[in-house]
Each structure stands twice: as C-alpha cells, then as structure tokens.
Write a protein that holds these residues in place. Sequence first.
Motif, short mmCIF file in Angstrom:
data_model
loop_
_atom_site.label_atom_id
_atom_site.label_comp_id
_atom_site.label_asym_id
_atom_site.label_seq_id
_atom_site.Cartn_x
_atom_site.Cartn_y
_atom_site.Cartn_z
N MET A 65 0.75 -1.07 0.18
CA MET A 65 0.06 0.05 0.07
C MET A 65 0.71 1.34 -0.07
SD MET A 65 -2.76 -1.18 2.70
CE MET A 65 -3.73 0.33 2.83
N VAL A 91 1.30 5.53 -2.28
CA VAL A 91 1.27 6.50 -1.25
C VAL A 91 2.53 7.43 -1.76
CG1 VAL A 91 1.64 7.43 1.06
CG2 VAL A 91 -0.17 5.44 0.46
N ASN A 138 -0.03 3.18 7.09
CA ASN A 138 -1.03 2.18 6.62
C ASN A 138 -1.16 0.97 7.70
OD1 ASN A 138 -1.64 3.15 3.81
ND2 ASN A 138 0.50 2.59 3.27
N LEU A 190 -3.38 9.19 6.19
CA LEU A 190 -2.92 9.71 4.76
C LEU A 190 -3.35 11.14 4.69
CD1 LEU A 190 -4.02 6.43 3.05
CD2 LEU A 190 -1.69 7.38 3.40
N TYR A 242 -3.74 13.42 1.06
CA TYR A 242 -4.76 12.52 0.40
C TYR A 242 -6.10 12.61 1.17
CZ TYR A 242 -0.77 10.20 -1.83
OH TYR A 242 0.26 9.88 -2.62
N ILE A 295 -8.61 7.37 -3.16
CA ILE A 295 -8.64 6.16 -2.83
C ILE A 295 -8.82 5.33 -4.04
CG2 ILE A 295 -9.79 4.39 -1.39
CD1 ILE A 295 -10.48 6.23 0.62
N LEU A 354 -5.15 5.12 -5.16
CA LEU A 354 -4.25 4.26 -4.11
C LEU A 354 -4.54 2.73 -4.38
CD1 LEU A 354 -4.73 6.74 -1.16
CD2 LEU A 354 -2.49 6.37 -2.74
N THR A 388 -2.04 -0.33 -5.51
CA THR A 388 -1.73 -1.60 -4.64
C THR A 388 -1.75 -2.66 -5.34
OG1 THR A 388 -2.30 -0.19 -2.83
CG2 THR A 388 -2.09 -2.39 -2.58
N TYR A 446 -10.11 -0.74 -0.42
CA TYR A 446 -10.82 0.44 -0.31
C TYR A 446 -11.35 0.89 1.29
CZ TYR A 446 -12.06 1.83 -5.02
OH TYR A 446 -12.05 2.49 -6.27
N PHE A 500 -7.70 1.76 2.95
CA PHE A 500 -7.16 3.06 2.80
C PHE A 500 -8.24 4.20 3.52
CE2 PHE A 500 -4.42 1.43 -0.81
CZ PHE A 500 -3.35 2.12 -0.50
N THR A 501 -9.58 3.70 3.33
CA THR A 501 -10.48 4.90 3.86
C THR A 501 -10.19 4.94 5.40
OG1 THR A 501 -12.25 4.41 2.29
CG2 THR A 501 -12.98 5.07 4.42
#
Length: 426
Positions: free
Chosen positions: A292, A296, A324, A380, A385, A390, A393, A397, A417, A420-421
């Motif tokens: 991940m 980034v 992450n 992030l 970000y 997302i 990103l 990944t 998803y 990253f959220t």
Amino acid sequence: MVDRDTVFEIANSNIRFGIGVTREVGMDIRDRGLARVMVLTDPYLSDLSPVQTVLESLYAEGIDFEFFDQVRVEPTEKSLLEAISFAKHAGKFDGYVAVGGGSTIDTAKVVSLYMTYPTEFIDYVNVPIGRGLPVPGPIDPVIAIPTTAGTGSETTGVAIFDFMELSVKTGIAHRHLKPILGLIDPENTSTLPREVAVSSGVDVLCHALESYTAMPFGQRPCPKRPNLRPSYQGANPISDVWALQAMRLVVEFLPRVIADSGDIEARSNMLLASTMAGMGFGSAGVHLPHGMSYPVAGLVKQYSHIGYPVDYPLVPHGIAVIVNAPAVFKFTFAASPERHLKVAEILGANIEAVSKDQFGTTLSSCLLTFMRELGIPQGLAPLGYGKDDIPALVHGTLSQNRITKLAPRLANEQDLYRLFTEALNY
C-alpha cells in the motif's frame, strides 16, 4: 491441486559490523582483486564524513575509481537510467561501492545488473509493470555502506524505485542482486537528521513486523525448479528470529536515537536492528503495509516531509509504510492472533490486562501510540490524500501482487478500499 512448498532458502549478504569499519573498504576492494570501481552516493552526503572516509580509504589503497554523487533520494526509472549511463560512459567497472541509504544501495544494485547483463530497462522490472525476467547470474560485486538505519538494503536482493510514467513504485528482485558485503558502521549515522532517523527507523519496524506476520512459507506453491523459488518466501523459523529481535531493538533504541543523536549505543543497535530486519524480510518478505505504501509515495502531489533536503514532493518510504500499518493489522489479526499479540507485547501492551474482545485492535492501538510518540502523521490525510484519491491508491496497490499476496489474509479490491479509508485519519 497446487503442491505446497516444504522448503525455504536463506541467502544473505556478508555483514561486517563495528565502529570505524568503513575505513576497511579500500583493503576489501584490493583483497578481492577489483581493479576499478564506481562509488555512488547522493548530493546531500557527498561532502560528509561517511563518503570522505570511503574516498580516503580508496586513495590509501591506490584504487582506481569514478565518483557519482547524483543518486536521487527515492530513485526513479529516470535517475536509475542516468546512473547506468554514467557507468557506461565512465568506462569499465568491475565493482560498485554504495555509500548512503537504501536509495543509493538500490541504485548500485541496478547499475551493476544492467552493466553486467545489458538489456531493455523494463526486462528485469517486476511484473505487472515490467517483464520480470530472471537475472541470468551473479552481478558485478556491490559493497554497501549504509548511512541510515532503515532499509536493510545491504542484506537484500531487492531494488525499489518510482516508475514515474505510472505514478507507482515498483522494483527489481532477485537473490543475485544482494551485495557481496555490507559494512555496518555506527559512525555513519551520526549526522542523520531527526526526521530521517524516524522514517528509516519505523521502516525497520515494519520490515520485521510484516515478515513475522507474513504467510507461512509452507503455504506457498512449490516451484518447478529451485532457481524459481522467489526471494520472498513467507515467514519461516529463521526469519522469525531476526524479526522478533529487530522489533525489540527498535522499540528500545529508536526513541533514544531521536532524543539524543549522540547516543552511540542507541545508533549502533538501530543499525543492528535494520540489518537483522533485512535478513528476516529478505527471505520472508513484506506484505500489505509495503504494498500500500508504493502508491502513497508514487502519487504524492505537494507534500514534502520536514527534515528531507529535497526540492520535490516526497513522502519518505518509512512514513508511507507506517501510516497504513494500524489499519492493516486490524484486518489481518484473525489470520494469526498469537503473532499479532506477540508484537503488541513487544510494543508495550500488557496482554493479560486486555479483554479478548479488544485483542483484534491491540496491535493497531500500540502502533498508533508509537507513531504519536515519534511525531509521525496520524494517517494519509496529513500527507495530502482524501477520499477522491482512494481509487488511485487501490489501483496502485493491486499492481503490487508480488508482495501483497504474502499477507496472512489476502485483501481484495473492496478490502483495500476499506483499508485506505480507515487509514485516511486515525
């Protein structure tokens, strides 16, 4: 049905550790019969003592060399090609000396590879970005002299870079890329800026944590031939030893390095931790936090991390990884609870006082506490970000399957998803 492997392989660089060991590099080159070497570093280190000590050692032994000080911090395919071009035009080299952080050591590996086995640049780059062709054989010798306690690149056969055309990090990985010797000298980290020490230090932590929690080696498909066994093979009994000790050292000594850069004991132990973690993940591999981290770092817009003397947007590698990690280790906990709790204990958790319904978040909470103590951004969003980023990103990944597939719990597109959220803001 796919046969599972029953074998793991440990193949690490020779390591020599100790205060002042940098001064031996000229003798090493002479004793190995190398006639002409390329010395690589970055422009921020070129006038500092680690590089000057190397040059003095080469002069003392009468070694013929050319000096290249244009390594880019967080290299790109363009900067690697520039280093390769320098090597081509400067004349035949039979060895390379890398003085610097992971960026410099990785650049030296790549230069030696393409000088030893010339081909199109894309050929050796990991799939799906490149063609992923295996390295044909040993490359010309690389001697690595790290000046940061972080990447462990002196022990590994991996070189990481930004592929700018696709705004994503990728790399080249093969056991033949390993340096023949790593000279680990605590004197070389004495001028390391605080923020660089923090970023590289948490990279050590994540290397060890990810290798310790990676998919066990026996769950990986068995290769048809020994030389097709990947560099990253999954957690194994030997990598576990290195990973656990590296994490203990980081937790004890990274805060001391940050508090007092003159603490030679702390700096020595952080270098040991970096090398140990490299020896661990060099065979076990890393997984989701690193996978991940590459988009980034690759998709950064305007953010530039304090303490890094660069004139371009930059999320340092260690920061891109650690932000992450809290989300990831909540997600992977159920796959190996005992290992996740063991790491939480190393980070200071009193496991006996934690209720079972909180076990799944314990490691994540410990990581966030450690990050706060070191002044690391809490997600992030501080790196620039937002929710609109997302999808990109996640897409970045998905192309890192070489390492994300080593996670103890595999993450599909929807999982990424969610991760990253959650990682936007803790």
